[in-house]
Design a protein around this motif. Sequence first.
Motif, mmCIF file in Angstrom:
data_model
loop_
_atom_site.group_PDB
_atom_site.id
_atom_site.type_symbol
_atom_site.label_atom_id
_atom_site.label_comp_id
_atom_site.label_asym_id
_atom_site.label_seq_id
_atom_site.Cartn_x
_atom_site.Cartn_y
_atom_site.Cartn_z
ATOM 1 N N ASN A 129 0.870 -1.173 0.000
ATOM 2 C CA ASN A 129 0.000 0.000 0.000
ATOM 3 C C ASN A 129 0.910 1.227 0.000
ATOM 4 O O ASN A 129 1.642 1.455 0.966
ATOM 5 N N PRO A 130 0.895 2.046 -1.067
ATOM 6 C CA PRO A 130 1.869 3.141 -1.168
ATOM 7 C C PRO A 130 1.679 4.234 -0.131
ATOM 8 O O PRO A 130 2.553 5.084 0.027
ATOM 9 N N PRO A 135 8.047 6.849 2.564
ATOM 10 C CA PRO A 135 9.007 6.196 1.659
ATOM 11 C C PRO A 135 10.252 5.690 2.381
ATOM 12 O O PRO A 135 10.766 4.611 2.062
ATOM 13 N N GLY A 136 10.738 6.446 3.367
ATOM 14 C CA GLY A 136 11.905 5.996 4.113
ATOM 15 C C GLY A 136 11.635 4.714 4.871
ATOM 16 O O GLY A 136 12.486 3.814 4.904
ATOM 17 N N ALA A 137 10.456 4.616 5.483
ATOM 18 C CA ALA A 137 10.106 3.402 6.222
ATOM 19 C C ALA A 137 9.967 2.219 5.272
ATOM 20 O O ALA A 137 10.364 1.093 5.611
ATOM 21 N N GLN A 155 14.480 -6.221 -5.471
ATOM 22 C CA GLN A 155 14.329 -5.229 -6.532
ATOM 23 C C GLN A 155 13.047 -4.436 -6.284
ATOM 24 O O GLN A 155 11.971 -5.013 -6.114
ATOM 25 N N SER A 156 13.148 -3.120 -6.266
ATOM 26 C CA SER A 156 11.975 -2.265 -6.059
ATOM 27 C C SER A 156 12.272 -0.882 -6.604
ATOM 28 O O SER A 156 13.438 -0.490 -6.750
ATOM 29 N N ASP A 157 11.214 -0.152 -6.893
ATOM 30 C CA ASP A 157 11.323 1.245 -7.311
ATOM 31 C C ASP A 157 10.275 2.026 -6.522
ATOM 32 O O ASP A 157 9.102 2.065 -6.892
ATOM 33 N N LEU A 158 10.699 2.596 -5.425
ATOM 34 C CA LEU A 158 9.783 3.309 -4.537
ATOM 35 C C LEU A 158 9.895 4.821 -4.688
ATOM 36 O O LEU A 158 9.333 5.557 -3.878
ATOM 37 N N ALA A 162 7.445 8.179 -3.090
ATOM 38 C CA ALA A 162 7.853 9.446 -2.471
ATOM 39 C C ALA A 162 7.213 10.622 -3.201
ATOM 40 O O ALA A 162 6.740 11.581 -2.569
ATOM 41 N N ARG A 163 7.182 10.567 -4.526
ATOM 42 C CA ARG A 163 6.553 11.650 -5.288
ATOM 43 C C ARG A 163 5.062 11.733 -4.983
ATOM 44 O O ARG A 163 4.500 12.831 -4.812
ATOM 45 N N LEU A 164 4.421 10.568 -4.926
ATOM 46 C CA LEU A 164 2.985 10.530 -4.652
ATOM 47 C C LEU A 164 2.676 11.119 -3.281
ATOM 48 O O LEU A 164 1.766 11.958 -3.144
ATOM 49 N N GLN A 165 3.423 10.705 -2.270
ATOM 50 C CA GLN A 165 3.151 11.204 -0.927
ATOM 51 C C GLN A 165 3.469 12.694 -0.824
ATOM 52 O O GLN A 165 2.794 13.429 -0.088
ATOM 53 N N ALA A 166 4.472 13.163 -1.554
ATOM 54 C CA ALA A 166 4.788 14.591 -1.548
ATOM 55 C C ALA A 166 3.651 15.396 -2.173
ATOM 56 O O ALA A 166 3.291 16.478 -1.688
#
Length: 301
Positions: A129-130, A135-137, A155-158, A162-166
């Motif tokens: 769940n984004p 993002p740090g957690a 492998q991940s691209d998070l 971070a952009r979404l939450q910002a």
Amino acid sequence: MNLHMRLEAAQNALHTLLRQPAATLMTVLALAIVLALPVGLFAALNNLQQLLGHWRDQAQVSLFLHRDASAADIERLQALLEHGAGVASVRYVGKTAALREFEHNAGMAAAIQTLGENPLPASFVVELNPLAQSPGALRTLVARWGQEPAVASAQSDLRWVARLQAILALGKRAVWMLAGLLAVGAVLVMGNTIRLHIAQRRDEIDIASLVGATRAFIRRPFLYQGLFQGAIAGVLAWVIIAVTVSVLQGPVDHLAGLYGTQFHLLGLSSGQGLILIAASALLGWLGSRLAVGRHLDHTFS
């Protein structure tokens, strides 16, 4: 005696409002629209968060396992993943299933067959769940998973999380600022309305002050007027938002159906609606108090 005076002041305020239904209705509608705008934007942000909370296809983490990982290590890892904070689903992809997916998606069945063996490792695909964690957690969580004995690599691209939450944080702050500005506007609207009522009853107020009426006695009916008008405006703002959500639900259902999913718009809950009414009543009371206070300062000076 004090309760009797308060009830009498409330009745006086109610009768004053009912004697001028057109002016009262215009004031209440203006306040309701002012209140409905920021509250409606808050509701829109809540619906956006609900939608993004179900959009997990891009919030995936792939954990590739060692070839010699034991069944016990894999089971322990799966239990750890399933109990992770913000984890929506965990899917185990065996070596054979991974090969079939690769052949289907990449169209390289002939090239794979020339190798003579399956080169692909087993893996876990974790959907997150984004909005569940920062993002740090999430990065910390993925790094901890990558250190498990059964995991060869993660492998991940998070970055998009971070952009979404910002973006959501920016939207919330903008809505809060707008709500603050409109709250000031609501207080000013109510203050101007009460000043008009005071002007209409100026002679009555002056006579009452001459015969010994206290500031509290003169002020009390006007405070109730602001309180009543604010509370009614809060109810109307709640109705406006509920009607808007109901009108938009049909097009939203149609759009969601085109994507093969369902989405139910969220309005205001009962608790949120009561908070809206209470806040609106408070703003009406505050506007009235400011307007009456300025007039009484001149009257009793």
